[in-house]
Motif scaffolding. Structure first.
Motif, PDB file in Angstrom:
ATOM      1  N   SER A 250       0.840  -1.189   0.000  1.00 22.43           N
ATOM      2  CA  SER A 250       0.000   0.000   0.000  1.00 22.43           C
ATOM      3  C   SER A 250       0.879   1.243   0.000  1.00 22.43           C
ATOM      4  CB  SER A 250      -0.881  -0.002   1.245  1.00 22.43           C
ATOM      5  OG  SER A 250      -1.303   1.310   1.513  1.00 22.43           O
ATOM      6  N   SER A 251       0.555   2.185  -0.870  1.00 21.80           N
ATOM      7  CA  SER A 251       1.380   3.385  -0.919  1.00 21.80           C
ATOM      8  C   SER A 251       1.175   4.219   0.342  1.00 21.80           C
ATOM      9  CB  SER A 251       1.060   4.210  -2.159  1.00 21.80           C
ATOM     10  OG  SER A 251      -0.262   4.679  -2.069  1.00 21.80           O
ATOM     11  N   LEU A 252       0.047   3.979   1.020  1.00 26.14           N
ATOM     12  CA  LEU A 252      -0.189   4.707   2.261  1.00 26.14           C
ATOM     13  C   LEU A 252       0.816   4.312   3.338  1.00 26.14           C
ATOM     14  CD1 LEU A 252      -4.053   4.871   2.605  1.00 26.14           C
ATOM     15  CD2 LEU A 252      -2.479   6.798   2.738  1.00 26.14           C
ATOM     16  N   TYR A 253       1.303   3.076   3.216  1.00 27.68           N
ATOM     17  CA  TYR A 253       2.271   2.616   4.214  1.00 27.68           C
ATOM     18  C   TYR A 253       3.694   3.025   3.870  1.00 27.68           C
ATOM     19  CZ  TYR A 253      -0.921  -0.120   7.066  1.00 27.68           C
ATOM     20  OH  TYR A 253      -1.904  -0.498   7.932  1.00 27.68           O
ATOM     21  N   ARG A 254       3.855   3.707   2.729  1.00 23.79           N
ATOM     22  CA  ARG A 254       5.191   4.033   2.265  1.00 23.79           C
ATOM     23  C   ARG A 254       6.005   4.756   3.339  1.00 23.79           C
ATOM     24  NH1 ARG A 254       5.312   8.013  -2.545  1.00 23.79           N
ATOM     25  NH2 ARG A 254       5.502   9.441  -0.792  1.00 23.79           N
ATOM     26  N   ASP A 255       5.368   5.735   3.959  1.00 24.34           N
ATOM     27  CA  ASP A 255       6.120   6.517   4.939  1.00 24.34           C
ATOM     28  C   ASP A 255       6.368   5.757   6.234  1.00 24.34           C
ATOM     29  OD1 ASP A 255       6.194   8.469   3.107  1.00 24.34           O
ATOM     30  OD2 ASP A 255       4.733   9.792   4.075  1.00 24.34           O
ATOM     31  N   ALA A 256       5.548   4.742   6.477  1.00 23.77           N
ATOM     32  CA  ALA A 256       5.750   3.972   7.703  1.00 23.77           C
ATOM     33  C   ALA A 256       6.920   3.007   7.560  1.00 23.77           C
ATOM     34  CB  ALA A 256       4.485   3.212   8.070  1.00 23.77           C
ATOM     35  N   VAL A 257       7.256   2.666   6.308  1.00 24.76           N
ATOM     36  CA  VAL A 257       8.338   1.710   6.072  1.00 24.76           C
ATOM     37  C   VAL A 257       9.617   2.176   6.748  1.00 24.76           C
ATOM     38  CG1 VAL A 257       9.866   0.757   4.319  1.00 24.76           C
ATOM     39  CG2 VAL A 257       7.429   0.910   3.889  1.00 24.76           C
ATOM     40  N   ALA A 258       9.921   3.451   6.483  1.00 22.57           N
ATOM     41  CA  ALA A 258      11.170   3.992   7.013  1.00 22.57           C
ATOM     42  C   ALA A 258      11.232   3.816   8.520  1.00 22.57           C
ATOM     43  CB  ALA A 258      11.289   5.459   6.655  1.00 22.57           C
ATOM     44  N   PHE A 259      10.129   4.183   9.180  1.00 27.12           N
ATOM     45  CA  PHE A 259      10.150   4.105  10.638  1.00 27.12           C
ATOM     46  C   PHE A 259      10.180   2.669  11.124  1.00 27.12           C
ATOM     47  CE2 PHE A 259       8.293   8.304   9.833  1.00 27.12           C
ATOM     48  CZ  PHE A 259       9.280   9.044  10.435  1.00 27.12           C
ATOM     49  N   GLY A 260       9.506   1.797  10.373  1.00 24.14           N
ATOM     50  CA  GLY A 260       9.554   0.382  10.718  1.00 24.14           C
ATOM     51  C   GLY A 260      10.985  -0.126  10.663  1.00 24.14           C
ATOM     52  N   VAL A 261      11.666   0.213   9.568  1.00 23.47           N
ATOM     53  CA  VAL A 261      13.066  -0.199   9.411  1.00 23.47           C
ATOM     54  C   VAL A 261      13.900   0.358  10.554  1.00 23.47           C
ATOM     55  CG1 VAL A 261      15.131   0.130   8.006  1.00 23.47           C
ATOM     56  CG2 VAL A 261      12.953  -0.422   6.911  1.00 23.47           C
ATOM     57  N   LEU A 262      13.672   1.623  10.846  1.00 28.01           N
ATOM     58  CA  LEU A 262      14.430   2.291  11.910  1.00 28.01           C
ATOM     59  C   LEU A 262      14.302   1.532  13.223  1.00 28.01           C
ATOM     60  CD1 LEU A 262      15.935   4.890  12.945  1.00 28.01           C
ATOM     61  CD2 LEU A 262      13.688   5.673  13.627  1.00 28.01           C
ATOM     62  N   ILE A 263      13.051   1.210  13.549  1.00 27.42           N
ATOM     63  CA  ILE A 263      12.835   0.586  14.849  1.00 27.42           C
ATOM     64  C   ILE A 263      13.447  -0.804  14.881  1.00 27.42           C
ATOM     65  CG2 ILE A 263      11.013  -0.356  16.311  1.00 27.42           C
ATOM     66  CD1 ILE A 263       9.509   2.347  15.429  1.00 27.42           C
ATOM     67  N   ILE A 264      13.285  -1.525  13.788  1.00 26.33           N
ATOM     68  CA  ILE A 264      13.864  -2.867  13.753  1.00 26.33           C
ATOM     69  C   ILE A 264      15.380  -2.793  13.909  1.00 26.33           C
ATOM     70  CG2 ILE A 264      14.254  -4.885  12.290  1.00 26.33           C
ATOM     71  CD1 ILE A 264      11.421  -4.279  11.097  1.00 26.33           C
TER      72      ILE A 264
END
Lengths: 293, 317, 255
Positions: A261-275
């Motif tokens: 989902s393109s809506l989740y695009r911006d969340a990817v970065a933060f997800g990666v960061l937290i992981i």
């Protein structure tokens, strides 16, 4: 497969931009342990300077980029002198809060003078042609972004590895006091680091202008945050790490918005960061260091 | 810093009296129609911002853990309460309790993994989590995604607002001025030494984080039921920074400082409503100058008027 | 009976062994010294015992239980307290609060009691205050209780650190160079103090010290560490005449 390759092409261009921004974060962090929150906003200022250079002075995009880089290098040095230098010996939290303040200042001063509205990057500055390579659309934008980013990174590598300035930068980031005793001017070296980092951000700003066609005063926040994540991913303070991290982030993001989902695009970065922070806070290329008691 | 506490009945009665007078006075002004809409809105904003600033100050000021995700917890509280009141048509109190519990739970889930990180890494991780909460809300159709929820009943009346502010301040001041509070402060002062003196630092960091998140949730519930409408975008990281500005300005580790700064910033925001850019430039200048010239904030970690004011919050049964 | 038994303790940092096959035992209420040249790994041993570092190998048993690898606060609550080579007080807090924080682990009222200010809270706080004052009294710091810790003179900061450590109710007290930076008179007073608190609190005390007069004067048994390994163990008398110890301190060429 073709779809996948297309995504990779897009990802590489985007990644090149992130890598350029991430380099600035990483260099500044490496030398003064500060997350320069205002870095993304320097990018925005660069994009605007490039814009006006094309629109008002009628320069071509390469000259515009050069002007933006020089202007932002000066801006970076000034910000460091005025806002960060007085805080060099205070807590990192204080420095981080200051950086947030500087970020606000750049964003809203721009809004104050130039309105919060979008501006369309002039098409004549960069005529777009699309090439079809084995079914993959390769835009001249992609080529421009990718090649200029790589050229800048090569120049940076040369400066850091081969010049006296680069040696001084590495020395200061390893041990400020020892560097000072060896006759290196720490203040000057930090200024140069800010100048180079900010120039790279400005270049990235112009590229984003060309790539997405529009700019606005808050445009720097999200690419800034993502590039920061890229820097952390590669291991903050480590220059090759920032490059690799930037490309990884770009590719990951295009894949997620392409297949998910393109809506989740911006969340990817933060997800990666937290992981990455939870699994290996020092990043892919980082070494672990413990606290001394 | 902390004095040993004894229960003082006379003082207690005086303090309750002051609170009752303030409450009744404002209630009278509102019901008599002497306080116009503009002032009422500002009053509500002040109450909500006090709750946010005082609760963030517990995390950032007293525990010394820089969190940039407070708006995320506010969002959780706002949505949880609206689901209870607007969707399920349950009473407001249920919405408020749900908001507190949901935000506290979110605080726990986020706090446990991230609080292992230090300083700026923690700041960025909490910023990330705050943004993830927002993006997730944008993608949930049940709560209308990016459009948000409209038509929320205006249930946040003065008694609710006032009561919530008093409870927030009481709980946090009472917590801080106890042995548990000293343990929390020891984490800020020297984590390694605290740990070696038998303080389970992780536990107290999480405790502060959960309590702070819980009150942010309360603020979210009050916000949703005052302004009729909630959108994920309202709770982005700029909102977190707003709260941070209040805490930093007031003084990291000063509850009275946070209260004063919350009032000041709210009034300033209202006064500069037509000039949003100037307001933000002013914020920027405040942040940078405070950090350069008075990094401990205007109040430092002192409390205003310990003798009069401090006891008002401190020694209550 | 041995209160602590350390077996085959090993710790290395990036390939460099800081502590190598460290074995030791501490008898109940013994006063033991750990000495050795700079960089011998003494503080590392302390950090391993108190949980700041996790050992690579080996076990630490305390009061019959295996405490290897436990987190520091857990080890503290089992009854091991320490001071630091470079003073680590809560330097912006008052003298009283420094001690009260150490008393927190035995706090007698629950969290909710604090929030609601129940009678239990006031009673608990009064008890904490009373006990903190007793510790400050012992260390002659009672009239400084409201001072900020970092404003105390150096010697008093060292004493406050010991007071704070004692407030965690330890069975084993670990002192990392307690006399560092003190003049001979202060050192002599400190020796007296160490002896008397051992009596009063039935403590086992392990200390690192460079001041040989202090070590030889108060310790009943001494371990000598060099390059992360124990090279000698014995009474002060034995250590004084041990050839390897003299070598380690003065270098080979002298012998």
């Amino acid at each position: 497969m073709q779809e996948f390759l297309q995504q990779m092409v897009n990802g590489l261009s985007l990644g090149a931009i992130y890598a350029l921004i991430a380099l600035g974060y990483t260099m500044v962090y490496g030398i003064i342990m500060l997350i320069n929150f205002a870095h993304g906003d320097i990018l925005m200022v660069g994009a605007y300077i490039g814009f006006f250079s094309v629109v008002v002075l009628g320069t071509n995009i390469f000259v515009a980029m050069a002007i933006a880089m020089i202007a932002c290098a000066v801006l970076g040095v000034v910000i460091e002198k005025v806002a960060y230098r007085p805080l060099r010996n205070s807590t990192r939290i204080a420095a981080l809060i200051t950086a947030i303040g500087v970020s606000f200042f750049l964003e809203y001063t721009t809004i104050f003078f130039l309105t919060p509205n979008q501006r369309v990057y002039p098409a004549e500055a960069f005529p777009v042609t699309n090439y079809d390579v084995m079914g993959i659309t390769l835009s001249s934008k992609d080529i421009f972004v990718f090649i200029s980013a790589v050229v800048l990174m090569v120049i940076l590598q040369y400066i850091i590895k081969r010049t006296k300035t680069g040696k001084a930068m590495r020395a200061v980031s390893l041990d400020k006091e020892a560097a000072m005793l060896m006759g290196i001017s720490v203040d000057k070296t930090i200024s140069i680091t800010f100048a180079i980092g900010s120039a790279l951000a400005a270049a990235a700003g112009v590229m984003i202008g060309v790539y997405y066609n529009s700019i606005n005063p808050l445009m720097g926040i999200i690419p800034g945050l993502k590039a920061f994540v890229a820097a952390v991913l590669g291991g903050i303070g480590i220059i090759p790490g920032a490059m690799v991290g930037g490309f990884l982030m770009g590719i990951l993001e295009t894949l997620v918005s392409g297949y998910g989902s393109s809506l989740y695009r911006d969340a990817v970065a933060f997800g990666v960061l937290i992981i990455i922070l939870l699994i290996k806070p020092t990043g892919l290329f980082g070494k672990n260091t413990g606290e001394k008691v | 810093m902390q004095k040993t506490q004894h229960f003082k009945p006379v003082q207690f009665i005086i303090e309750v009296g002051i609170l009752v007078v303030i409450f009744t006075l404002v209630q009278y002004l509102i019901s008599a129609g002497l306080l116009n809409q503009y002032y009422q809105i500002n009053l509500a904003s002040i109450c909500i911002n006090i709750i946010l600033a005082v609760s963030l100050n517990l995390i950032n000021g007293f525990t010394g853990q820089l969190s940039l995700g407070h708006a995320g917890f506010m969002a959780v509280g706002a949505y949880a309460s609206v689901i209870m009141t607007t969707y399920m048509e349950l009473p407001f109190i249920v919405g408020i309790i749900a908001a507190c519990l949901a935000a506290a739970l979110a605080g726990f889930i986020i706090g446990v993994p991230t609080l292992r990180l230090r300083g700026d890494y923690l700041a960025i991780a909490t910023l990330g989590f705050g943004e993830i909460i927002r993006v997730v809300l944008q993608n949930i159709d049940y709560v209308n995604g990016p459009a948000g929820i409209m038509g929320i009943s205006k249930l946040s009346t003065w008694p609710w607002l006032f009561g919530s502010v008093v409870i927030t301040i009481l709980v946090i001041v009472n917590l801080v001025n106890s042995s548990y509070g000293r343990a929390i402060i020891s984490v800020r002062e020297d984590e390694v030494a605290a740990e070696l003196m038998g303080v389970n630092t992780t536990k107290y960091k999480v405790l502060a984080f959960v309590v702070g998140a819980m009150f942010a949730g309360l603020a979210g519930a009050l916000y949703a039921h005052y302004f009729y409408i909630i959108k994920p975008e309202t709770f982005n990281f700029m909102k977190s920074f707003d709260i941070l500005v209040m805490v930093v300005l007031g003084g990291l580790g000063s509850t009275t400082g946070a209260i004063i700064a919350a009032i000041f910033i709210t009034v300033l925001t209202a006064a500069l409503q037509s000039f949003p850019a100037i307001r933000m430039i002013l914020y920027a200048v405040i942040l940078v100058t405070v950090m350069i010239y008075r990094p401990q904030g205007l109040m430092g970690n002192r409390e205003l008027g310990r003798r009069t004011f401090g006891r008002l919050w401190g020694d209550k049964k | 009976m041995s209160v602590m038994i350390i077996e085959h303790l090993h710790k290395s940092f990036g390939g460099l062994s800081a502590v190598l096959d460290f074995n030791a035992y501490l008898e109940e209420q013994e006063l033991i010294g750990l000495i050795g040249p700079n960089g011998a790994g003494k503080t590392t041993v302390f950090n391993l015992i108190t949980g700041v570092y996790k050992p690579d190998e080996g076990t630490i048993r305390f009061a019959g239980q295996n405490i290897t690898g436990l987190p520091p606060y857990e080890i503290c609550s089992r009854g091991i307290a320490r001071t630091f080579q470079n003073i680590r007080l809560f330097k912006d807090l008052t003298v009283l609060d420094n001690v009260r924080i150490a008393l927190h682990k035995d706090v007698q009222y629950p969290l909710l009691s604090a929030v609601f200010r129940s009678p239990g809270f006031f009673k608990g706080e009064a008890d904490i205050r009373k006990e903190a004052d007793e510790f400050l009294e012992i260390f002659n710091l009672a009239d400084k209780r409201d001072e900020i810790a970092s404003n105390l003179p150096y010697g008093e900061q060292r004493r406050l650190e010991i007071a704070r450590a004692l407030a965690t109710h330890p069975r084993l007290l670990i002192l990392d160079e307690p006399a560092a930076g003190m003049n001979p008179q202060e050192t002599a007073e400190l020796m007296e103090l160490i002896r008397s608190i051992r009596q009063q609190f039935n403590l086992t005390i392990l200390l690192i010290e460079h001041d040989m007069s202090l070590v030889m004067g108060v310790c009943e048994r001494i371990y000598v560490l060099d390059y992360g390994q124990i090279i000698a163990e014995g009474s002060p008398e034995e250590i004084r005449n041990n050839k390897r110890v003299i070598e380690a301190y003065l270098g080979e060429e002298v012998s």
